[in-house]
Design a protein around this motif. Structure first.
Motif, mmCIF file in Angstrom:
data_model
loop_
_atom_site.group_PDB
_atom_site.id
_atom_site.type_symbol
_atom_site.label_atom_id
_atom_site.label_comp_id
_atom_site.label_asym_id
_atom_site.label_seq_id
_atom_site.Cartn_x
_atom_site.Cartn_y
_atom_site.Cartn_z
ATOM 1 N N LEU A 29 -63.629 -39.984 -179.630
ATOM 2 C CA LEU A 29 -64.564 -40.995 -178.696
ATOM 3 C C LEU A 29 -63.307 -41.402 -177.693
ATOM 4 O O LEU A 29 -62.491 -42.112 -178.289
ATOM 5 C CB LEU A 29 -65.243 -41.808 -179.394
ATOM 6 C CG LEU A 29 -66.438 -41.205 -180.310
ATOM 7 C CD1 LEU A 29 -67.167 -42.221 -181.009
ATOM 8 C CD2 LEU A 29 -67.275 -40.549 -179.468
ATOM 9 N N THR A 30 -63.557 -41.543 -176.506
ATOM 10 C CA THR A 30 -62.685 -42.246 -175.511
ATOM 11 C C THR A 30 -63.226 -43.318 -175.042
ATOM 12 O O THR A 30 -64.486 -43.391 -174.649
ATOM 13 C CB THR A 30 -62.167 -41.153 -174.392
ATOM 14 O OG1 THR A 30 -61.616 -40.217 -174.881
ATOM 15 C CG2 THR A 30 -61.242 -41.954 -173.625
ATOM 16 N N LEU A 35 -58.857 -45.051 -171.792
ATOM 17 C CA LEU A 35 -58.800 -44.629 -170.273
ATOM 18 C C LEU A 35 -57.422 -45.272 -169.532
ATOM 19 O O LEU A 35 -56.737 -45.090 -168.654
ATOM 20 C CB LEU A 35 -60.029 -44.759 -169.517
ATOM 21 C CG LEU A 35 -61.030 -44.049 -170.135
ATOM 22 C CD1 LEU A 35 -62.515 -44.299 -169.512
ATOM 23 C CD2 LEU A 35 -60.845 -42.566 -169.784
ATOM 24 N N LEU A 36 -57.464 -46.734 -169.869
ATOM 25 C CA LEU A 36 -56.785 -47.665 -169.012
ATOM 26 C C LEU A 36 -55.214 -47.479 -169.546
ATOM 27 O O LEU A 36 -54.183 -47.305 -168.717
ATOM 28 C CB LEU A 36 -56.973 -49.041 -169.357
ATOM 29 C CG LEU A 36 -58.460 -49.711 -168.617
ATOM 30 C CD1 LEU A 36 -58.734 -50.937 -169.050
ATOM 31 C CD2 LEU A 36 -58.150 -49.583 -167.113
ATOM 32 N N VAL A 37 -55.165 -47.114 -170.924
ATOM 33 C CA VAL A 37 -53.785 -46.673 -171.450
ATOM 34 C C VAL A 37 -53.395 -45.627 -170.655
ATOM 35 O O VAL A 37 -52.034 -45.302 -170.384
ATOM 36 C CB VAL A 37 -53.631 -46.860 -172.847
ATOM 37 C CG1 VAL A 37 -52.479 -46.110 -173.358
ATOM 38 C CG2 VAL A 37 -53.782 -47.965 -173.669
ATOM 39 N N VAL A 40 -52.180 -46.266 -167.081
ATOM 40 C CA VAL A 40 -51.115 -46.803 -166.737
ATOM 41 C C VAL A 40 -49.868 -45.967 -167.425
ATOM 42 O O VAL A 40 -48.778 -45.947 -166.535
ATOM 43 C CB VAL A 40 -51.000 -48.058 -167.826
ATOM 44 C CG1 VAL A 40 -49.457 -48.579 -167.896
ATOM 45 C CG2 VAL A 40 -51.937 -49.305 -167.215
ATOM 46 N N LYS A 41 -49.803 -45.077 -168.110
ATOM 47 C CA LYS A 41 -49.052 -44.040 -168.741
ATOM 48 C C LYS A 41 -48.826 -43.188 -167.431
ATOM 49 O O LYS A 41 -47.691 -42.836 -167.194
ATOM 50 C CB LYS A 41 -49.331 -43.541 -170.009
ATOM 51 C CG LYS A 41 -48.480 -42.586 -170.485
ATOM 52 C CD LYS A 41 -48.825 -42.055 -171.797
ATOM 53 C CE LYS A 41 -47.979 -40.941 -172.434
ATOM 54 N NZ LYS A 41 -48.499 -40.504 -173.745
ATOM 55 N N GLU A 42 -49.884 -42.498 -166.878
ATOM 56 C CA GLU A 42 -49.598 -41.455 -165.564
ATOM 57 C C GLU A 42 -48.846 -42.236 -164.535
ATOM 58 O O GLU A 42 -48.125 -41.536 -163.812
ATOM 59 C CB GLU A 42 -51.088 -41.090 -165.276
ATOM 60 C CG GLU A 42 -51.627 -39.988 -166.344
ATOM 61 C CD GLU A 42 -52.826 -39.767 -166.082
ATOM 62 O OE1 GLU A 42 -53.346 -39.875 -164.881
ATOM 63 O OE2 GLU A 42 -53.444 -39.030 -166.852
ATOM 64 N N ASP A 43 -49.274 -43.423 -164.311
ATOM 65 C CA ASP A 43 -48.708 -44.340 -163.119
ATOM 66 C C ASP A 43 -47.124 -44.390 -163.476
ATOM 67 O O ASP A 43 -46.372 -44.332 -162.145
ATOM 68 C CB ASP A 43 -49.473 -45.564 -163.285
ATOM 69 C CG ASP A 43 -49.077 -46.296 -161.556
ATOM 70 O OD1 ASP A 43 -49.163 -45.488 -160.672
ATOM 71 O OD2 ASP A 43 -48.605 -47.534 -161.568
ATOM 72 N N LYS A 44 -46.837 -44.753 -164.664
ATOM 73 C CA LYS A 44 -45.336 -44.976 -164.957
ATOM 74 C C LYS A 44 -44.607 -43.893 -164.721
ATOM 75 O O LYS A 44 -43.633 -43.638 -164.221
ATOM 76 C CB LYS A 44 -45.235 -45.592 -166.404
ATOM 77 C CG LYS A 44 -45.472 -47.187 -166.313
ATOM 78 C CD LYS A 44 -45.162 -47.640 -167.699
ATOM 79 C CE LYS A 44 -45.647 -48.941 -167.986
ATOM 80 N NZ LYS A 44 -45.480 -49.504 -169.115
ATOM 81 N N GLU A 45 -45.201 -42.381 -165.093
ATOM 82 C CA GLU A 45 -44.664 -41.061 -165.063
ATOM 83 C C GLU A 45 -44.600 -40.743 -163.675
ATOM 84 O O GLU A 45 -43.474 -40.366 -163.389
ATOM 85 C CB GLU A 45 -45.702 -40.271 -165.594
ATOM 86 C CG GLU A 45 -45.437 -40.404 -167.250
ATOM 87 C CD GLU A 45 -46.337 -39.378 -168.168
ATOM 88 O OE1 GLU A 45 -47.285 -38.711 -167.378
ATOM 89 O OE2 GLU A 45 -46.430 -39.455 -169.431
ATOM 90 N N GLU A 46 -45.294 -40.904 -163.145
ATOM 91 C CA GLU A 46 -45.487 -40.698 -161.542
ATOM 92 C C GLU A 46 -44.295 -41.582 -160.840
ATOM 93 O O GLU A 46 -43.675 -40.966 -159.843
ATOM 94 C CB GLU A 46 -46.789 -40.978 -160.761
ATOM 95 C CG GLU A 46 -47.992 -40.113 -161.196
ATOM 96 C CD GLU A 46 -49.067 -40.419 -160.303
ATOM 97 O OE1 GLU A 46 -49.074 -41.321 -159.664
ATOM 98 O OE2 GLU A 46 -50.196 -39.638 -160.573
#
Length: 49
Positions: A29-30, A35-37, A40-46
């Motif tokens: 279950l998400t 979703l927020l984590v 944020v993780k994807e944004d930091k990677e980009e």
């Protein structure tokens, strides 16, 4: 009147505690926090690229 025979036919015993835990924890279950984590993780990677 309550028909006890019919009510007994509908009865299903509840899960044991351990079985209930397994049923709950084994579901993927998400929630909003997950979703927020991920966002944020994807944004930091980009930004790191």
């Amino acid at each position: 009147m309550i028909n006890f025979e019919e009510e007994l036919k509908k009865f299903h015993p509840s899960l044991e505690i351990e079985e209930a835990e397994d049923a709950i924890y084994n579901q993927d279950l998400t929630d909003m926090a997950d979703l927020l984590v991920n966002l944020v993780k994807e944004d930091k990677e980009e930004k790191a690229e």
